[in-house]
Design a protein around this motif. Structure first.
Motif, short mmCIF file in Angstrom:
data_model
loop_
_atom_site.label_atom_id
_atom_site.label_comp_id
_atom_site.label_asym_id
_atom_site.label_seq_id
_atom_site.Cartn_x
_atom_site.Cartn_y
_atom_site.Cartn_z
N ALA A 10 0.87 -1.18 0.00
CA ALA A 10 0.00 0.00 0.00
C ALA A 10 0.91 1.22 0.00
CB ALA A 10 -0.92 0.00 1.22
N MET A 11 1.02 1.85 -1.16
CA MET A 11 1.86 3.04 -1.29
C MET A 11 1.05 4.25 -0.81
SD MET A 11 4.34 1.37 -2.62
CE MET A 11 5.50 2.66 -3.08
N ILE A 12 1.58 4.98 0.16
CA ILE A 12 0.86 6.09 0.79
C ILE A 12 1.51 7.40 0.38
CG2 ILE A 12 0.00 7.07 2.94
CD1 ILE A 12 -1.03 4.22 2.35
N ASP A 13 0.79 8.19 -0.39
CA ASP A 13 1.29 9.45 -0.96
C ASP A 13 0.92 10.60 -0.01
OD1 ASP A 13 1.86 11.74 -2.40
OD2 ASP A 13 1.02 10.98 -4.28
N LEU A 14 1.90 11.07 0.74
CA LEU A 14 1.63 12.11 1.74
C LEU A 14 1.40 13.47 1.10
CD1 LEU A 14 4.18 10.97 4.46
CD2 LEU A 14 1.73 10.51 4.35
N ASP A 15 1.93 13.71 -0.09
CA ASP A 15 1.62 14.96 -0.79
C ASP A 15 0.16 14.99 -1.22
OD1 ASP A 15 4.04 16.20 -0.50
OD2 ASP A 15 4.85 15.50 -2.40
N ALA A 16 -0.37 13.83 -1.62
CA ALA A 16 -1.80 13.77 -1.96
C ALA A 16 -2.65 14.06 -0.73
CB ALA A 16 -2.15 12.39 -2.53
N LEU A 17 -2.21 13.57 0.43
CA LEU A 17 -2.92 13.87 1.68
C LEU A 17 -2.94 15.38 1.93
CD1 LEU A 17 -4.18 12.68 4.33
CD2 LEU A 17 -1.86 12.71 5.27
N ARG A 18 -1.81 16.03 1.74
CA ARG A 18 -1.75 17.49 1.93
C ARG A 18 -2.67 18.20 0.94
NH1 ARG A 18 3.79 15.88 2.36
NH2 ARG A 18 4.51 16.05 4.52
N HIS A 19 -2.69 17.73 -0.28
CA HIS A 19 -3.57 18.33 -1.29
C HIS A 19 -5.03 18.25 -0.85
CE1 HIS A 19 -5.45 19.14 -5.22
NE2 HIS A 19 -6.25 18.13 -4.91
N ASN A 20 -5.42 17.10 -0.33
CA ASN A 20 -6.82 16.91 0.06
C ASN A 20 -7.21 17.77 1.26
OD1 ASN A 20 -6.99 15.05 -2.03
ND2 ASN A 20 -6.58 13.30 -0.71
N GLY A 218 -13.14 13.07 6.77
CA GLY A 218 -12.60 11.73 6.95
C GLY A 218 -12.18 11.17 5.61
N ILE A 219 -13.10 10.47 4.93
CA ILE A 219 -12.73 9.74 3.71
C ILE A 219 -12.17 10.66 2.63
CG2 ILE A 219 -15.03 9.87 2.66
CD1 ILE A 219 -12.67 6.81 2.63
N MET A 220 -12.63 11.91 2.56
CA MET A 220 -12.12 12.79 1.52
C MET A 220 -10.64 13.13 1.73
SD MET A 220 -13.96 16.47 2.39
CE MET A 220 -13.32 17.27 0.91
N LEU A 221 -10.16 13.10 2.96
CA LEU A 221 -8.74 13.32 3.20
C LEU A 221 -7.89 12.27 2.51
CD1 LEU A 221 -8.63 14.17 7.01
CD2 LEU A 221 -8.45 15.77 5.10
N TYR A 222 -8.45 11.07 2.38
CA TYR A 222 -7.70 9.94 1.84
C TYR A 222 -7.93 9.74 0.34
CZ TYR A 222 -7.27 9.58 6.80
OH TYR A 222 -7.02 9.89 8.13
N GLY A 223 -8.64 10.70 -0.26
CA GLY A 223 -8.75 10.73 -1.71
C GLY A 223 -9.83 9.85 -2.29
N VAL A 240 -4.72 8.76 -1.92
CA VAL A 240 -3.54 8.70 -1.06
C VAL A 240 -2.94 7.29 -1.08
CG1 VAL A 240 -2.69 9.00 1.31
CG2 VAL A 240 -4.39 10.59 0.37
N MET A 241 -3.78 6.27 -1.15
CA MET A 241 -3.30 4.88 -1.17
C MET A 241 -3.34 4.31 -2.59
SD MET A 241 -4.84 1.40 0.61
CE MET A 241 -4.70 1.99 2.29
N THR A 242 -2.21 3.74 -3.02
CA THR A 242 -2.17 2.93 -4.22
C THR A 242 -1.83 1.51 -3.80
OG1 THR A 242 -1.47 4.77 -5.63
CG2 THR A 242 -1.03 2.55 -6.44
N LEU A 243 -2.75 0.59 -4.05
CA LEU A 243 -2.53 -0.81 -3.69
C LEU A 243 -1.94 -1.54 -4.90
CD1 LEU A 243 -2.95 -3.02 -1.50
CD2 LEU A 243 -5.14 -3.52 -2.63
N GLN A 244 -0.81 -2.18 -4.71
CA GLN A 244 -0.15 -2.83 -5.83
C GLN A 244 0.50 -4.15 -5.39
OE1 GLN A 244 2.62 0.33 -6.92
NE2 GLN A 244 4.29 -0.71 -5.85
N ALA A 245 0.75 -5.02 -6.36
CA ALA A 245 1.41 -6.30 -6.13
C ALA A 245 1.95 -6.79 -7.47
CB ALA A 245 0.44 -7.32 -5.54
N PRO A 246 2.91 -7.71 -7.45
CA PRO A 246 3.52 -8.15 -8.72
C PRO A 246 2.72 -9.24 -9.43
CG PRO A 246 4.65 -9.17 -6.89
CD PRO A 246 3.65 -8.21 -6.28
N LEU A 247 2.90 -9.25 -10.74
CA LEU A 247 2.48 -10.37 -11.57
C LEU A 247 3.49 -11.49 -11.34
CD1 LEU A 247 0.77 -11.48 -14.03
CD2 LEU A 247 2.48 -10.36 -15.49
#
Length: 363
Positions: A10-20, A218-223, A240-247
């Motif tokens: 779960a990649m957490i983008d703190l700049d996106a949090l600030r934007h929100n 609440g939820i709008m802070l997290y995009g 704010v969260m990008t969920l990723q995993a490998p093929l």
């Protein structure tokens, strides 16, 4: 010998949090912001997120006393409001020692405060008004007498605050319900001195008339969008969260062959199937149906068959990819709201589940 953790991230983008947070400031410029960080900051990590929000908002909101104490133990000062208040005498003493604000919503909490000797540092109290949510709070007609009673207690600091919660502000078709709640709150607190708070994320976006002294995003802070039928992108909110995993594997399944548990999906043609290292054990919804979008190597494909505990299958079609390439499950494209809708749940649940199980990486 060392091993890598589970592959889902779960990649957490703190700049996106600030934007929100900035979007909240723009929408409610005359209100202070009580940023909700309950439930491990909606799966984004209580302490890391709160460190950012403590510099961007005017206070932090948690569900329970232990969450508030965790913030204090991490060295975070400032206003912290416990939305469920205290559940026993020990929690009251701990909240008082930590300088936490408490919501009061049931008679036992009032009686506990009446017995409590706070000394020279009384507690800041938010009185919860049940205007129609019918979850916690006092009936509107009880508020004037309760307000006078609380303000006469040595344990309660001057400057009582009043708070309510909207039940249907997310639904554009149910604004009449919110109208009634606003009217009940105003009638209940008419003539009383003290700051007010009514609006959650949906209220911030739709009820400028009720922003009052404090808004509680609440939820709008997290995009993610709090509004039915509206995307986060349309609201200028950044995920704010990008969920990723490998093929981890690519194979050809022939026409007529089933995929996964129960054989609920059968290939109707020869199909390039990708296997991704994520499942419901990582917080991805088990009930995400075939057809749910996933981005593999930056190209959109779809889930096929049942989601397993640690893996899921996708129809790769002609996507140019190889084992080791990243797949993105939400965070931009696809949006978390799209996945939630397909899985017959809400973005709140998906973020909380994946954030608590996948490995968080802060950007």
């Amino acid at each position: 010998m060392s091993f890598l953790p589970r592959a889902a991230e779960a990649m957490i983008d703190l700049d996106a949090l600030r934007h929100n947070v900035g979007r909240v400031r723009t929408l409610a410029p005359r209100s202070r912001i009580l940023a909700m960080v309950k439930a491990d900051a909606y799966g984004h990590g209580l302490i890391a997120v709160s460190r950012v929000l403590s510099n961007e908002a005017d206070g932090l909101g948690v569900a329970c006393v232990p969450e508030g104490l965790a913030l204090r133990e991490a060295g975070l000062g400032g206003r912290v409001v416990v939305m469920q208040g205290c559940k026993n005498d020990d929690e009251l003493a701990a909240a008082h020692a930590a300088g936490l604000d408490l919501v009061v919503h049931e008679p036992g909490q009032v009686e506990r405060l009446e017995r409590y000797a706070a000394g020279a540092a009384p507690l800041t109290i938010w009185l919860k008004v049940d205007t129609g949510m019918h979850r916690i709070g006092f009936e509107p007609e009880e508020i004037p007498a309760l307000s006078a009673r609380l303000q006469g207690m040595p344990a309660v600091a001057p400057g009582l605050r009043y708070v309510t919660h909207f039940a249907c502000a997310d639904d554009p078709a149910a604004q009449a319900v919110t109208d009634r709640q606003v009217a009940r709150f105003r009638a209940a607190t008419d003539g009383l001195q003290g700051e007010r708070s009514l609006c959650n994320s949906a209220g911030i976006l739709t009820r400028a008339d009720a922003h009052a002294d404090w808004v509680r995003p609440g939820i709008m802070l997290y995009g993610a969008s709090p509004l039915l039928g509206t995307t986060a992108m349309e609201l200028d909110l950044k995920p704010v969260m990008t969920l990723q995993a490998p093929l981890i594997a690519i194979r050809i399944c022939r026409a007529g062959e089933p995929i996964g548990y129960g054989g609920v999906y059968t290939c109707d043609h020869d199909t390039r199937v990708g296997i991704l290292a994520i499942g419901y054990g990582d917080g991805y919804p088990r009930h995400a149906p075939s057809g749910t979008p996933v981005s593999v190597a930056g190209q959109v494909c779809t889930v096929i068959g049942r989601v397993s505990m640690d893996m899921l299958a996708v129809d790769l079609g002609a996507v140019d990819c190889k084992p080791g390439d990243k797949a993105v499950f939400w965070g931009g494209n696809p949006a978390v709201e799209v996945v939630a809708q397909g899985a017959q749940t809400i973005s709140y649940e998906l973020l909380c589940a994946a954030g608590s199980k996948a490995r968080r990486v802060y950007i």
